[in-house]
Design an enzyme around this catalytic site. Structure first.
Site, PDB file in Angstrom:
ATOM      1  N   ARG A  61       8.612   8.503  23.435  1.00  0.00           N
ATOM      2  CA  ARG A  61       9.880   8.159  22.784  1.00  0.00           C
ATOM      3  C   ARG A  61      10.962   7.938  23.837  1.00  0.00           C
ATOM      4  NH1 ARG A  61      13.955  11.393  20.800  1.00  0.00           N
ATOM      5  NH2 ARG A  61      12.654  13.270  20.754  1.00  0.00           N
ATOM      6  N   TYR A 125      22.007 -13.434  10.462  1.00  0.00           N
ATOM      7  CA  TYR A 125      20.750 -13.001   9.857  1.00  0.00           C
ATOM      8  C   TYR A 125      21.070 -11.954   8.780  1.00  0.00           C
ATOM      9  CZ  TYR A 125      16.618 -10.017   9.419  1.00  0.00           C
ATOM     10  OH  TYR A 125      15.598  -9.252   8.918  1.00  0.00           O
ATOM     11  N   ASP A 199      23.295 -12.165  20.123  1.00  0.00           N
ATOM     12  CA  ASP A 199      21.927 -12.227  19.619  1.00  0.00           C
ATOM     13  C   ASP A 199      21.331 -13.536  20.128  1.00  0.00           C
ATOM     14  OD1 ASP A 199      19.596 -12.613  18.165  1.00  0.00           O
ATOM     15  OD2 ASP A 199      20.389 -11.730  16.335  1.00  0.00           O
ATOM     16  N   LYS A 224       9.991 -12.409  17.427  1.00  0.00           N
ATOM     17  CA  LYS A 224      10.069 -13.849  17.248  1.00  0.00           C
ATOM     18  C   LYS A 224       9.514 -14.610  18.464  1.00  0.00           C
ATOM     19  CE  LYS A 224      12.204 -12.679  13.384  1.00  0.00           C
ATOM     20  NZ  LYS A 224      12.606 -11.280  13.529  1.00  0.00           N
TER      21      LYS A 224
END
Length: 409
Positions: A61, A125, A199, A224
């Site tokens: 983590r 988005y 972004d 993506k």
């Protein structure tokens, strides 16, 4: 041992070799370090790693060698040919996340507190829009949505409201392909001591490098184009304030729990190797598809920033090397025609997401932007009949042939 002083100059070379990391057993590619925890040689070493006095891994983590290699490659690509204020190669730090939404959460929560405001624009988005207008609102952080194509409007808002601490840009934007001038907005934001995040998911660092245009943070949904094959979920946050990224951003990332996993990081690394050649084919295909759709009698409107008719065409020419692979369009018959068209597709894939090697077609109003109110959607240009298309790398004649048969009648 081979000489490691060789410096690569090409983008694809950076994508293949930027991690420059030797792994045990002479592995050619980065191994999948499927280990939740890491061993300390001594108690002292464990204490020093926890305190940050010694480099090394503690718990996945907190970090993992597979994550680290992916982070190094993305750092190299986002800073490719980018210089700092002293003319030296820009140094940034990337933090890999489990998803784009996790990376976006770290971005906002590490930079904003209750009482702060952030400024962004419409046609975001859907997940980002809901995060900033609903989740951040519950945390006492207000999102102001404006038309950021209007630089004067942005400056007026920043001038009148010192509570605005962060300006967030998504360009090209989802799904209208709206484009924002990163350099112009960054220059205005700096006047009012605001940080700027971008972004860069649609563009990728191959087509657009926001750090060169004044951005402080860059974000990607690595799901993506960076992955490119639809095989793994992921996100990444990069920042040029190294101290902030290594302290507060890292702390928030670890505490929120949005860490990646070794297998998805491995798949991301494989995708990054072919980013340049994939994007060249994506872009070439998208241009031809957009031109075909623009002249089709059944198509009412096409959004593609590589068309001179698109409002963002000039900005695209200024800040991107190519327009990208995303197209959206509306049919003359509206929603009913759109549903009929989608149902008739034979090769193009009916699916959400984007950036995969195959062509993906979706209906934003009922899918990616389902959680955005109808009035807001219409105001932002996301009509009920809008179709979004992520143009793949298939033979372009086959993509167009499938569109042609689906548009018949």
């Amino acid at each position: 041992m081979a000489d490691k002083t060789f410096t690569t100059k090409g983008f694809s070379s950076a994508a293949l070799h930027a991690h420059n990391n030797l792994h045990p057993n002479s592995a050619h590619t980065t191994p999948i370090y499927a280990s939740s925890t890491f061993v300390f040689d001594t108690a002292q070493q464990g204490m020093e790693r926890f305190s940050g006095q010694q480099e090394g891994y503690v718990y996945s983590r907190w970090g993992n060698p597979t994550f680290a290699d992916a982070e190094r490659v993305i750092e190299a690509l986002e800073t490719y040919e980018v210089k700092d204020d002293n003319g030296q190669p820009l140094q940034v730090k990337a933090i890999l996340h489990a998803s784009g939404q996790a990376a976006m959460t770290t971005l906002f929560m590490s930079n904003l507190s209750a009482g702060d405001k952030m400024l962004s624009h419409y046609s975001l988005y859907g997940g980002t829009h809901e995060l900033v207008t609903k989740v951040l609102k519950e945390c006492g952080i207000e999102a102001i949505i404006s038309d950021m194509r209007n630089a004067d409007e942005v400056e007026a808002l920043l001038k009148q409201d010192p509570a605005i601490k962060l300006v967030h840009i998504e360009t090209p934007a989802n799904p209208t392909i709206q484009c924002i001038d990163i350099a112009a907005i960054s220059a205005i934001a700096k006047k009012y001591n605001c940080i700027v995040s971008v972004d860069n998911t649609f563009a990728t660092p191959y087509l657009q490098r926001p750090f060169a245009l004044g951005a402080d943070f860059v974000f990607h949904s690595t799901t993506k184009f960076l992955n490119g094959h639809g095989t793994a979920i992921g996100g990444v946050l990069l920042g040029k304030d190294l101290d902030f990224m290594k302290t507060k951003a890292t702390k928030w990332h670890r505490l929120i729990g949005g860490s990646s996993n070794p297998f998805d990081a491995f798949l991301l690394l494989q995708g990054l190797k072919t980013l340049e050649i994939r994007m060249d084919r994506h872009c070439a295909n998208a241009k031809q598809v957009a031109q075909y759709l623009q002249q089709h009698p059944s198509v009412a409107h096409v959004n593609y920033n590589g068309l001179p008719t698109h409002p963002g065409f000039a900005i695209t020419q200024k800040q991107m090397s190519q327009p990208g692979a995303m197209v959206s369009f509306e049919l003359e018959g509206g929603l009913d025609a759109g549903i009929k068209f989608i149902n008739k597709l034979q090769m193009c894939i009916r699916a959400v997401s984007l950036g995969s090697v195959d062509t993906l077609i979706s209906h934003p109003a009922s899918m990616t932007h389902y959680g955005v109110g109808a009035q807001e959607r219409l105001q932002y240009g996301i009509t009920d009949g809008l179709i979004r298309m992520s143009v793949g790398i298939e033979s372009v004649e086959d993509i167009i042939a499938d569109l042609e048969q689906a548009l018949e009648g």
